[in-house]
Design an enzyme around this catalytic site. Sequence first.
Site, PDB file in Angstrom:
ATOM      1  N   ASN A 114      30.628  16.847  11.580  1.00  0.00           N
ATOM      2  CA  ASN A 114      30.461  15.520  13.099  1.00  0.00           C
ATOM      3  C   ASN A 114      31.863  15.660  13.445  1.00  0.00           C
ATOM      4  OD1 ASN A 114      31.553  15.380  10.117  1.00  0.00           O
ATOM      5  ND2 ASN A 114      32.072  13.747  10.826  1.00  0.00           N
ATOM      6  N   CYS A 160      32.843   6.750  10.492  1.00  0.00           N
ATOM      7  CA  CYS A 160      33.315   6.283   9.544  1.00  0.00           C
ATOM      8  C   CYS A 160      34.546   6.044   9.051  1.00  0.00           C
ATOM      9  CB  CYS A 160      32.377   7.158   8.360  1.00  0.00           C
ATOM     10  SG  CYS A 160      30.408   7.284   8.601  1.00  0.00           S
TER      11      CYS A 160
END
Length: 394
Positions: free
Chosen positions: A152, A326
């Site tokens: 990611n 995140c």
Amino acid sequence: MDRIYYFDNAATTRVSPEVIDEISKYFSESYFNPSSIYTPAQKTKEAVEKAREKVARAFNADTKEIYFTSGGSESDNWAIKGIAEAYADKGRHIITTAIEHHAVLHTCEYLETKGYEITYLPVDQDGLISLDDLKKAIRPDTILITVMFANNEIGTIQPIGEIGKIAREHGIIFHTDAVQAAGHVPIDVKELNIDLMSMSGHKLYAPKGVGALYIRKGIKIKNLIHGGQQERGRRATTENVPGIVGLGKAVESACANMQEETERQRRMRDRIIDGILSKIDHCWLNGSREKRLPGNINISFEFVEGESILLLLDMYGICGSSGSACTSGSLDPSHVLLAIGLPHEKAHGSLRITLGRFNTEEEADYLIEKLPPIIERLRQMSPLYEEYIKNKRG
């Protein structure tokens, strides 16, 4: 700044117009609970099953192998915890990598507190694991290998087919977190020997709060959520009908336009990379140039902080990231960049640009124009850069 230049598609994507059109009636007209027996509710259930068919078809899976979830993190948790518990009598050893998403890493850390042993495979400077390292890590009590399809942060695509083959040959279950890859690169779960695969809707133009877990037929797995008979008794809770219908439509659209969109994003990606590297000194691309998601760009800039870059880009309406969404509130450097060998001070100066279907060449040019003076401005305020210049002058 009225206009937004959105380059953070790995964090989330805009819901596409065709998905909005598909799901709108399930909020106000066909709002019924799919578990109810009356006719309007059964039509809602049919919509859920049609979406399941679309997702299954996209990855060459059977419809009964697709289970809808609330997103990638739940799918990862269910896959890893569910397999760990179901196969605990066979062994308590799990293999993963040092650059997984925290939904995988934190789940593995949790299992360590329950007596499981986790091997965290290292990666090379491009973010790729060694297949030899994987083979050496396998033990008689290894029950699961979990390796993300594509990273990611740096976009590196792992050799999933080879990993799946090794796992199958050793009788080990193979899970892959495909949240960043699903809908962006071709995936055939049978050809790649994938046993479980996680995906998330909001990474491919579907709403937030919906995802899926592919579970190959014959795989034992414990339930993560108990309470009802939804999802064939494996995941309790009333289905998120608009989200599920949206996910089905988004996956269908992504697969229909994948080749053309992949090439378009790849050209734009390479143009931005070349433009930045040619205009700015003391910067480098993180991750593999070739084995990379078509829309991912991750560049580190020496002598500056990633957060400062983002703040100045924001003044021009440019949205980017210095790591995964995140962890964007953390001051710690990216665990991914540390794992590929960057020292702390260089890992702090990263910028992640991720492209999507709504980005244009005009926007790419705007980014290439605005970024160099921002880096120059920040370096003029940097004591590290000042020291570097003094040392260079002798």
